[in-house]
Design a protein around this motif. Sequence first.
Motif, short mmCIF file in Angstrom:
data_model
loop_
_atom_site.label_atom_id
_atom_site.label_comp_id
_atom_site.label_asym_id
_atom_site.label_seq_id
_atom_site.Cartn_x
_atom_site.Cartn_y
_atom_site.Cartn_z
N GLN A 67 0.85 -1.19 0.00
CA GLN A 67 0.00 0.00 0.00
C GLN A 67 0.89 1.24 0.00
OE1 GLN A 67 -3.29 0.69 -0.15
NE2 GLN A 67 -2.88 2.87 0.12
N VAL B 251 -7.51 -12.71 -2.47
CA VAL B 251 -7.25 -11.39 -1.90
C VAL B 251 -8.07 -10.36 -2.67
CG1 VAL B 251 -5.51 -9.65 -1.33
CG2 VAL B 251 -4.88 -12.09 -1.33
N VAL C 24 -8.68 -6.14 -2.91
CA VAL C 24 -8.28 -4.78 -2.52
C VAL C 24 -9.46 -3.87 -2.82
CG1 VAL C 24 -6.59 -2.94 -2.78
CG2 VAL C 24 -5.90 -5.33 -3.13
N ILE D 272 -8.27 -6.25 1.70
CA ILE D 272 -7.37 -5.14 2.02
C ILE D 272 -8.11 -3.85 1.74
CG2 ILE D 272 -5.19 -4.00 1.47
CD1 ILE D 272 -4.13 -6.69 0.48
N ASN E 151 -8.27 0.14 1.28
CA ASN E 151 -7.42 1.30 0.99
C ASN E 151 -8.29 2.50 0.65
OD1 ASN E 151 -8.15 0.84 -1.68
ND2 ASN E 151 -6.06 0.65 -2.44
N ARG F 247 -8.82 4.68 9.55
CA ARG F 247 -8.32 3.31 9.71
C ARG F 247 -8.72 2.72 11.05
NH1 ARG F 247 -3.76 5.52 6.63
NH2 ARG F 247 -3.27 4.14 4.85
N GLN G 259 -7.61 -6.61 6.33
CA GLN G 259 -6.34 -5.94 6.58
C GLN G 259 -6.50 -4.45 6.26
OE1 GLN G 259 -3.48 -7.70 7.71
NE2 GLN G 259 -5.01 -9.32 7.96
N PRO H 262 -3.85 -1.75 5.95
CA PRO H 262 -2.42 -1.40 6.03
C PRO H 262 -2.18 0.10 6.10
CG PRO H 262 -3.02 -1.96 3.78
CD PRO H 262 -4.22 -2.27 4.63
N LEU I 223 2.22 -6.44 2.42
CA LEU I 223 1.58 -7.67 2.88
C LEU I 223 1.95 -8.79 1.92
CD1 LEU I 223 -1.96 -6.18 3.58
CD2 LEU I 223 -0.13 -6.54 5.25
#
Length: 259
Positions: A5, A180, A182, A215, A217, A229, A246, A248, A254
Amino acid sequence: MQITQLRNATIVVAYDDCRILVDPMLADQGAIPPFKWLTGQRRRNPIVPLPAGTADHLAGITHALITHCRKGHVDHLDRAGTRWLRERDVPVLCMPGDADFLRRRGLDVQPLNAAGSTPFRNGIITPIPCRHGEGWIGRFMMHGYGYHIEQADAPSVYIAGDTVLTIDVRRCITERRPDVSVVPAGGASMDFGAELIMDDEQVLALAQLGSGVFIANHLEALDHCPVRRATLRQRAEQLGLSSRLQVPEDGEALTFTRA
């Protein structure tokens, strides 16, 4: 496979022989005008600098991948990012609708198949439609695409792009079952109108549908993204999703292995 990230939607997806830079916004802190004007304190974007070690993270980039870039979406490809790609002659993967826009900026464009999958490395990349906002505000947006990347020697990755929670997004998670995902979680909105991307509530609902790792973002980098966050982590813990969601920090990498 490693996912780093960098800031906002800018990430690096790294395989053994390939490093993909996604949606490069590489401007200095404060180089871009505010997205929200009717506030007590206007803030120029990005509101944070690139993380320490960014040059190292960008070393060895072999490809770029653009989810959307027209209609002023400088938070996914800004002048600094365009210049960085052009100076290094990095091949830029994008949808056909963005190809001419990117060619006019001197980039080495390699359009993907809009109607299905495109061979890439040891597998394929498949576009997944985005909806960048609902209602009247959505009519003014460039909706773009996310991408599902499947490789024979690595976990599958879904890069959602800028989108709210739609049938297409749900279907990607439940039918393609990426290892995964994002996903944007900042809950971005302009001065008026509905949210333009998923917020913490929608991201948590999506994570409950899937079986892989998520993930989050698009957080704490732009003036119109209010989700924090800490809030997302706290809510994930309350729902028992901490191990699969997650969040990050900028500059955090990661690592994922194929099961």
